[in-house]
Write a protein that holds these residues in place. Structure first.
Motif, PDB file in Angstrom:
ATOM      1  N   MET A 112       0.842  -1.167   0.000  1.00  0.00           N
ATOM      2  CA  MET A 112       0.000   0.000   0.000  1.00  0.00           C
ATOM      3  C   MET A 112       0.892   1.236   0.000  1.00  0.00           C
ATOM      4  N   LYS A 113       0.546   2.194  -0.794  1.00  0.00           N
ATOM      5  CA  LYS A 113       1.322   3.421  -0.867  1.00  0.00           C
ATOM      6  C   LYS A 113       0.794   4.433   0.149  1.00  0.00           C
ATOM      7  N   PHE A 114       1.684   5.271   0.649  1.00  0.00           N
ATOM      8  CA  PHE A 114       1.319   6.299   1.623  1.00  0.00           C
ATOM      9  C   PHE A 114       1.807   7.659   1.166  1.00  0.00           C
ATOM     10  N   TYR A 115       1.140   8.702   1.651  1.00  0.00           N
ATOM     11  CA  TYR A 115       1.632  10.059   1.462  1.00  0.00           C
ATOM     12  C   TYR A 115       1.540  10.777   2.791  1.00  0.00           C
ATOM     13  N   GLY A 116       2.412  11.754   2.986  1.00  0.00           N
ATOM     14  CA  GLY A 116       2.455  12.488   4.242  1.00  0.00           C
ATOM     15  C   GLY A 116       2.065  13.932   4.048  1.00  0.00           C
ATOM     16  N   ILE A 117       1.562  14.531   5.125  1.00  0.00           N
ATOM     17  CA  ILE A 117       1.200  15.944   5.123  1.00  0.00           C
ATOM     18  C   ILE A 117       2.042  16.648   6.181  1.00  0.00           C
ATOM     19  N   ALA A 118       2.618  17.754   5.796  1.00  0.00           N
ATOM     20  CA  ALA A 118       3.389  18.594   6.709  1.00  0.00           C
ATOM     21  C   ALA A 118       2.981  20.048   6.465  1.00  0.00           C
ATOM     22  N   THR A 119       3.253  20.909   7.431  1.00  0.00           N
ATOM     23  CA  THR A 119       2.922  22.331   7.275  1.00  0.00           C
ATOM     24  C   THR A 119       4.199  23.153   7.360  1.00  0.00           C
ATOM     25  N   ASN A 120       4.189  24.285   6.655  1.00  0.00           N
ATOM     26  CA  ASN A 120       5.326  25.189   6.719  1.00  0.00           C
ATOM     27  C   ASN A 120       5.006  26.320   7.698  1.00  0.00           C
ATOM     28  N   ASN A 121       5.838  27.349   7.721  1.00  0.00           N
ATOM     29  CA  ASN A 121       5.665  28.448   8.679  1.00  0.00           C
ATOM     30  C   ASN A 121       4.392  29.251   8.434  1.00  0.00           C
ATOM     31  N   ASN A 122       3.869  29.244   7.218  1.00  0.00           N
ATOM     32  CA  ASN A 122       2.657  29.992   6.882  1.00  0.00           C
ATOM     33  C   ASN A 122       1.399  29.146   7.028  1.00  0.00           C
ATOM     34  N   ASN A 123       1.498  27.986   7.693  1.00  0.00           N
ATOM     35  CA  ASN A 123       0.386  27.042   7.875  1.00  0.00           C
ATOM     36  C   ASN A 123      -0.194  26.563   6.547  1.00  0.00           C
ATOM     37  N   GLN A 124       0.646  26.402   5.555  1.00  0.00           N
ATOM     38  CA  GLN A 124       0.232  25.830   4.283  1.00  0.00           C
ATOM     39  C   GLN A 124       0.642  24.363   4.259  1.00  0.00           C
ATOM     40  N   ASN A 125      -0.245  23.518   3.765  1.00  0.00           N
ATOM     41  CA  ASN A 125       0.036  22.090   3.706  1.00  0.00           C
ATOM     42  C   ASN A 125       0.989  21.756   2.572  1.00  0.00           C
ATOM     43  N   VAL A 126       1.887  20.830   2.833  1.00  0.00           N
ATOM     44  CA  VAL A 126       2.846  20.345   1.856  1.00  0.00           C
ATOM     45  C   VAL A 126       2.726  18.823   1.824  1.00  0.00           C
ATOM     46  N   VAL A 127       2.623  18.255   0.624  1.00  0.00           N
ATOM     47  CA  VAL A 127       2.490  16.807   0.466  1.00  0.00           C
ATOM     48  C   VAL A 127       3.874  16.191   0.334  1.00  0.00           C
ATOM     49  N   ILE A 128       4.094  15.091   1.071  1.00  0.00           N
ATOM     50  CA  ILE A 128       5.354  14.352   1.004  1.00  0.00           C
ATOM     51  C   ILE A 128       5.064  13.027   0.305  1.00  0.00           C
ATOM     52  N   ASP A 129       5.679  12.809  -0.860  1.00  0.00           N
ATOM     53  CA  ASP A 129       5.453  11.602  -1.656  1.00  0.00           C
ATOM     54  C   ASP A 129       6.635  10.653  -1.540  1.00  0.00           C
ATOM     55  N   ASN A 130       6.546   9.531  -2.265  1.00  0.00           N
ATOM     56  CA  ASN A 130       7.606   8.521  -2.362  1.00  0.00           C
ATOM     57  C   ASN A 130       7.999   7.971  -0.998  1.00  0.00           C
ATOM     58  N   LEU A 131       7.003   7.573  -0.209  1.00  0.00           N
ATOM     59  CA  LEU A 131       7.263   6.999   1.104  1.00  0.00           C
ATOM     60  C   LEU A 131       7.270   5.477   1.010  1.00  0.00           C
ATOM     61  N   PRO A 132       7.873   4.792   1.992  1.00  0.00           N
ATOM     62  CA  PRO A 132       7.867   3.318   1.979  1.00  0.00           C
ATOM     63  C   PRO A 132       6.446   2.746   2.025  1.00  0.00           C
ATOM     64  N   THR A 133       6.328   1.465   1.736  1.00  0.00           N
ATOM     65  CA  THR A 133       5.006   0.856   1.624  1.00  0.00           C
ATOM     66  C   THR A 133       4.423   0.407   2.961  1.00  0.00           C
ATOM     67  N   ASN A 134       5.214   0.335   4.032  1.00  0.00           N
ATOM     68  CA  ASN A 134       4.630  -0.004   5.333  1.00  0.00           C
ATOM     69  C   ASN A 134       4.387   1.273   6.141  1.00  0.00           C
ATOM     70  N   TYR A 135       3.438   1.230   7.056  1.00  0.00           N
ATOM     71  CA  TYR A 135       2.994   2.432   7.765  1.00  0.00           C
ATOM     72  C   TYR A 135       4.096   3.023   8.647  1.00  0.00           C
ATOM     73  N   ILE A 136       4.751   2.196   9.439  1.00  0.00           N
ATOM     74  CA  ILE A 136       5.774   2.690  10.362  1.00  0.00           C
ATOM     75  C   ILE A 136       6.933   3.320   9.597  1.00  0.00           C
ATOM     76  N   GLY A 137       7.359   2.660   8.529  1.00  0.00           N
ATOM     77  CA  GLY A 137       8.439   3.213   7.715  1.00  0.00           C
ATOM     78  C   GLY A 137       8.043   4.519   7.054  1.00  0.00           C
ATOM     79  N   ALA A 138       6.775   4.610   6.629  1.00  0.00           N
ATOM     80  CA  ALA A 138       6.298   5.837   5.999  1.00  0.00           C
ATOM     81  C   ALA A 138       6.274   6.988   6.995  1.00  0.00           C
ATOM     82  N   VAL A 139       5.850   6.720   8.228  1.00  0.00           N
ATOM     83  CA  VAL A 139       5.817   7.766   9.256  1.00  0.00           C
ATOM     84  C   VAL A 139       7.223   8.253   9.559  1.00  0.00           C
ATOM     85  N   ASN A 140       8.142   7.320   9.743  1.00  0.00           N
ATOM     86  CA  ASN A 140       9.527   7.698  10.053  1.00  0.00           C
ATOM     87  C   ASN A 140      10.168   8.491   8.917  1.00  0.00           C
TER      88      ASN A 140
END
Length: 73
Positions: A1-29
């Motif tokens: 299963m593929k995962f994507y991450g969400i992070a925010t910058n200093n202006n509270n704008q969302n940024v998408v993080i792609d190309n994460l590992p296929t397991n949940y714990i690895g994707a979070v790390n």
């Protein structure tokens, strides 16, 4: 299963993080590491496909059909 991450910058704008590992714990790390490397605040990780099933109807729900048949007997 593929995962994507969400992070925010200093202006509270969302940024998408792609190309994460296929397991949940690895994707979070990996998402946490990439966010701190880029100076972002990590928020969360979600699955990219939401459990979408593909293929014909006969193959998608075969397991459910066989379970129903065995319950009727």
């Amino acid at each position: 299963m593929k995962f994507y991450g969400i992070a925010t910058n200093n202006n509270n704008q969302n940024v998408v993080i792609d190309n994460l590992p296929t397991n949940y714990i690895g994707a979070v790390n990996a998402a946490k590491q990439l966010a701190t490397k880029k100076g972002l605040t990590f928020q969360y990780v979600k699955p990219a496909e939401n459990g979408r099933k593909e293929g014909s109807v006969l193959t998608k729900f075969k397991k459910q059909r066989t379970q129903r048949k065995s319950n009727k007997r």
